[in-house]
Motif scaffolding. Structure first.
Motif, PDB file in Angstrom:
ATOM      1  N   ARG A   1       0.836  -1.220   0.000  1.00  0.00           N
ATOM      2  CA  ARG A   1       0.000   0.000   0.000  1.00  0.00           C
ATOM      3  C   ARG A   1       0.862   1.258   0.000  1.00  0.00           C
ATOM      4  O   ARG A   1       0.598   2.228   0.712  1.00  0.00           O
ATOM      5  CB  ARG A   1      -0.964  -0.004   1.182  1.00  0.00           C
ATOM      6  N   GLU A   2       1.914   1.228  -0.822  1.00  0.00           N
ATOM      7  CA  GLU A   2       2.806   2.372  -0.979  1.00  0.00           C
ATOM      8  C   GLU A   2       2.098   3.517  -1.701  1.00  0.00           C
ATOM      9  O   GLU A   2       1.068   3.338  -2.333  1.00  0.00           O
ATOM     10  CB  GLU A   2       4.059   1.950  -1.766  1.00  0.00           C
ATOM     11  N   GLY A   3       2.702   4.709  -1.612  1.00  0.00           N
ATOM     12  CA  GLY A   3       2.124   5.883  -2.263  1.00  0.00           C
ATOM     13  C   GLY A   3       1.053   6.517  -1.398  1.00  0.00           C
ATOM     14  O   GLY A   3       0.871   6.181  -0.226  1.00  0.00           O
ATOM     15  N   GLY A   4       0.330   7.472  -1.992  1.00  0.00           N
ATOM     16  CA  GLY A   4      -0.687   8.189  -1.225  1.00  0.00           C
ATOM     17  C   GLY A   4      -0.076   8.994  -0.096  1.00  0.00           C
ATOM     18  O   GLY A   4      -0.724   9.245   0.928  1.00  0.00           O
ATOM     19  N   THR A   5       1.177   9.415  -0.255  1.00  0.00           N
ATOM     20  CA  THR A   5       1.875  10.144   0.812  1.00  0.00           C
ATOM     21  C   THR A   5       1.391  11.586   0.894  1.00  0.00           C
ATOM     22  O   THR A   5       0.939  12.158  -0.102  1.00  0.00           O
ATOM     23  CB  THR A   5       3.394  10.121   0.578  1.00  0.00           C
ATOM     24  N   PRO A   6       1.481  12.198   2.057  1.00  0.00           N
ATOM     25  CA  PRO A   6       0.891  13.526   2.228  1.00  0.00           C
ATOM     26  C   PRO A   6       1.704  14.659   1.613  1.00  0.00           C
ATOM     27  O   PRO A   6       2.937  14.596   1.545  1.00  0.00           O
ATOM     28  CB  PRO A   6       0.842  13.691   3.752  1.00  0.00           C
ATOM     29  N   LEU A   7       0.991  15.673   1.161  1.00  0.00           N
ATOM     30  CA  LEU A   7       1.582  16.977   0.895  1.00  0.00           C
ATOM     31  C   LEU A   7       1.327  17.816   2.132  1.00  0.00           C
ATOM     32  O   LEU A   7       0.172  18.056   2.493  1.00  0.00           O
ATOM     33  CB  LEU A   7       0.943  17.631  -0.329  1.00  0.00           C
ATOM     34  N   VAL A   8       2.386  18.226   2.787  1.00  0.00           N
ATOM     35  CA  VAL A   8       2.280  18.976   4.039  1.00  0.00           C
ATOM     36  C   VAL A   8       2.675  20.426   3.779  1.00  0.00           C
ATOM     37  O   VAL A   8       3.756  20.696   3.242  1.00  0.00           O
ATOM     38  CB  VAL A   8       3.205  18.363   5.114  1.00  0.00           C
ATOM     39  N   ALA A   9       1.802  21.343   4.130  1.00  0.00           N
ATOM     40  CA  ALA A   9       2.113  22.762   3.958  1.00  0.00           C
ATOM     41  C   ALA A   9       3.239  23.169   4.893  1.00  0.00           C
ATOM     42  O   ALA A   9       3.232  22.824   6.081  1.00  0.00           O
ATOM     43  CB  ALA A   9       0.874  23.606   4.237  1.00  0.00           C
ATOM     44  N   SER A  10       4.226  23.890   4.363  1.00  0.00           N
ATOM     45  CA  SER A  10       5.331  24.383   5.181  1.00  0.00           C
ATOM     46  C   SER A  10       5.159  25.878   5.396  1.00  0.00           C
ATOM     47  O   SER A  10       5.512  26.692   4.537  1.00  0.00           O
ATOM     48  CB  SER A  10       6.684  24.111   4.505  1.00  0.00           C
TER      49      SER A  10
ATOM     50  N   LEU B   1      13.922  21.819   9.582  1.00  0.00           N
ATOM     51  CA  LEU B   1      12.681  21.220   9.099  1.00  0.00           C
ATOM     52  C   LEU B   1      11.988  20.454  10.214  1.00  0.00           C
ATOM     53  O   LEU B   1      10.764  20.508  10.364  1.00  0.00           O
ATOM     54  CB  LEU B   1      12.985  20.298   7.919  1.00  0.00           C
ATOM     55  N   ALA B   2      12.777  19.741  11.007  1.00  0.00           N
ATOM     56  CA  ALA B   2      12.204  18.975  12.122  1.00  0.00           C
ATOM     57  C   ALA B   2      11.647  19.889  13.201  1.00  0.00           C
ATOM     58  O   ALA B   2      10.548  19.658  13.733  1.00  0.00           O
ATOM     59  CB  ALA B   2      13.263  18.047  12.706  1.00  0.00           C
ATOM     60  N   SER B   3      12.396  20.937  13.549  1.00  0.00           N
ATOM     61  CA  SER B   3      11.989  21.790  14.676  1.00  0.00           C
ATOM     62  C   SER B   3      10.933  22.817  14.293  1.00  0.00           C
ATOM     63  O   SER B   3      10.195  23.295  15.162  1.00  0.00           O
ATOM     64  CB  SER B   3      13.212  22.506  15.260  1.00  0.00           C
ATOM     65  N   ARG B   4      10.836  23.164  13.006  1.00  0.00           N
ATOM     66  CA  ARG B   4       9.867  24.181  12.589  1.00  0.00           C
ATOM     67  C   ARG B   4       8.592  23.601  11.988  1.00  0.00           C
ATOM     68  O   ARG B   4       7.498  24.112  12.200  1.00  0.00           O
ATOM     69  CB  ARG B   4      10.517  25.143  11.585  1.00  0.00           C
ATOM     70  N   ASP B   5       8.740  22.532  11.196  1.00  0.00           N
ATOM     71  CA  ASP B   5       7.566  21.966  10.518  1.00  0.00           C
ATOM     72  C   ASP B   5       7.157  20.605  11.056  1.00  0.00           C
ATOM     73  O   ASP B   5       6.147  20.039  10.622  1.00  0.00           O
ATOM     74  CB  ASP B   5       7.847  21.832   9.010  1.00  0.00           C
ATOM     75  N   GLY B   6       7.941  20.039  11.975  1.00  0.00           N
ATOM     76  CA  GLY B   6       7.589  18.737  12.527  1.00  0.00           C
ATOM     77  C   GLY B   6       7.815  17.586  11.577  1.00  0.00           C
ATOM     78  O   GLY B   6       7.255  16.506  11.759  1.00  0.00           O
ATOM     79  N   VAL B   7       8.646  17.788  10.566  1.00  0.00           N
ATOM     80  CA  VAL B   7       8.927  16.741   9.577  1.00  0.00           C
ATOM     81  C   VAL B   7      10.379  16.311   9.743  1.00  0.00           C
ATOM     82  O   VAL B   7      11.305  17.080   9.479  1.00  0.00           O
ATOM     83  CB  VAL B   7       8.668  17.247   8.144  1.00  0.00           C
ATOM     84  N   PHE B   8      10.583  15.071  10.170  1.00  0.00           N
ATOM     85  CA  PHE B   8      11.915  14.527  10.438  1.00  0.00           C
ATOM     86  C   PHE B   8      12.355  13.692   9.241  1.00  0.00           C
ATOM     87  O   PHE B   8      11.722  12.675   8.931  1.00  0.00           O
ATOM     88  CB  PHE B   8      11.870  13.690  11.713  1.00  0.00           C
ATOM     89  N   VAL B   9      13.407  14.120   8.576  1.00  0.00           N
ATOM     90  CA  VAL B   9      13.886  13.422   7.384  1.00  0.00           C
ATOM     91  C   VAL B   9      15.343  13.021   7.562  1.00  0.00           C
ATOM     92  O   VAL B   9      16.066  13.586   8.385  1.00  0.00           O
ATOM     93  CB  VAL B   9      13.744  14.304   6.124  1.00  0.00           C
ATOM     94  N   GLU B  10      15.789  12.047   6.778  1.00  0.00           N
ATOM     95  CA  GLU B  10      17.213  11.693   6.805  1.00  0.00           C
ATOM     96  C   GLU B  10      18.003  12.800   6.103  1.00  0.00           C
ATOM     97  O   GLU B  10      17.435  13.608   5.357  1.00  0.00           O
ATOM     98  CB  GLU B  10      17.440  10.344   6.147  1.00  0.00           C
TER      99      GLU B  10
END
Length: 368
Positions: A42-51, A293-302
């Motif tokens: 069930r891959e895909g359908g990932t969110p677009l998150v407003a920054s 990005l992690a501290s401002r938008d809550g999105v933690f990426v590698e």
């Protein structure tokens, strides 16, 4: 009726649509053999998150395409569902890939689902522990190679040529068929293509796949325009910027540590046709962007996933204007893939230790 059939029937009766994975959602737009049975998580359908943060910095409407929400926590799952599904359809018994980490994790998971033997070639000492753990736990046979990613890919190609294994790196065109669906999702959500699409570039298959998806949607009349594609590489592994392969690429952004991208020509075509460009960003900018990005938008990426964000900030600092435009920035993998690099240079993780006393906790938090 089985429990699965009952659940499916309940969904039909209530009108609920559960995301089915990229093959079933977009099958009629994918160049894969008719009748291929989807091997899917069930891959895909990932969110677009407003920054709101990047929108404020740029004066643009900025959206993050958060691909770390895929089943194995990176965008690789989009292409792997198509590659593994077609490999199984064609009768393959084993699959092979070269990887800096995410491809191996994804391939191993989908091979496990399909009942195929996964063989992974990785550069010795150049893979994050989280990604290695994924591949191993999914049952991959991992072979470390004394060399970089490009050496691993050359070896994987030869193995697929000489032995009965299917190569599922992005040189396999079926991979791009799955990956292009991310562009479809962007347009489906926003109602049209953005003005700019920014993303990290390593082996360069993803930027080519996005461009393929955008051009197909425009040709079908599902969008009215095409975005400018802007790809960002780590300074220590930026062959598409310099125009020359890097014999010894080096960057903390391990997922894009590639010196001679397999999809070089396709990526160049995407940038040229979209009137976009490639640029390099330093590791320092990449790691700073990851933290912000992690501290401002809550999105933690590698780390590698933050290259596009670092590119936005670098552009703005250099006077490039995005004001009044709509922008999508793809972040390709989850931060839990590589926590060691994320915490480097951060100092003590825990600032204070207190007794189990509310006043002590309040004082430590600056509340009293």
């Amino acid at each position: 009726m089985s429990s699965q059939e009952q659940a499916a029937a309940a969904g039909r009766f209530t009108g609920v649509h559960q995301w089915r994975g990229v093959i079933e959602e977009y099958r009629e737009l994918l160049e894969i053999p008719a009748g291929v049975e989807a091997v899917t998580l069930r891959e895909g359908g990932t969110p677009l998150v407003a920054s709101e943060w990047l929108s404020g910095v740029t004066g643009a409407e900025v959206w993050l395409k958060v691909e770390g929400n895929n089943p194995t926590a990176s965008f690789k799952d989009r292409g792997m569902t198509t590659a593994i599904s077609v490999a199984k359809h064609d009768g393959a018994q084993a699959v092979v890939c070269a990887s800096t980490g995410n491809t191996s994790a994804s391939m191993a998971a989908y091979a496990a689902k399909a009942g195929l033997k996964p063989l992974v070639l990785v550069p010795e000492g150049k893979i994050a522990a989280g990604k290695m753990a994924q591949a191993i736990l999914h049952g991959a046979q991992v072979i470390m190679v004394r060399g970089n990613f490009d050496a691993c890919l050359a070896l994987a190609r030869q193995l697929a040529w000489d032995y009965p294994v299917e190569l599922v790196n992005s040189v396999n065109p079926v991979r791009l068929q799955g990956q292009k669906t991310a562009a479809f999702e962007v347009v489906d959500f926003l109602g049209d293509a953005p003005d700019h699409h920014l993303l990290p570039v390593g082996n360069a298959g993803n930027i080519a796949a996005y461009w393929l998806g955008y051009t197909e949607y425009q040709r079908l009349g599902r969008s009215t325009r095409l975005p400018q594609m802007r790809g960002f590489q780590a300074e220590g592994a930026s062959p598409l910027v310099t125009g020359e392969p890097f014999p010894d690429p080096e960057t903390k952004a391990t997922a894009i540590r590639v010196g001679n991208p397999a999809s070089w020509k396709l990526a160049e075509a995407a940038v040229h046709e979209s009137e976009g460009r490639f640029a390099a960003v330093t590791d320092e900018r990449i790691l700073a962007a990851q933290r912000e990005l992690a501290s401002r938008d809550g999105v933690f990426v590698e780390p590698a996933s933050a290259a596009g964000v670092a590119g936005v900030l670098q552009d703005v600092a250099a006077g490039v204007s995005y004001a009044g435009t709509r922008m999508v920035v793809t972040v390709t993998g989850h931060g839990l893939k590589d926590t060691v690099t994320a915490l480097e240079g951060m100092g003590p993780v825990v600032d204070t230790v207190v007794d189990a006393d509310v006043r002590a906790a309040a004082a430590a938090a600056g509340l009293a």
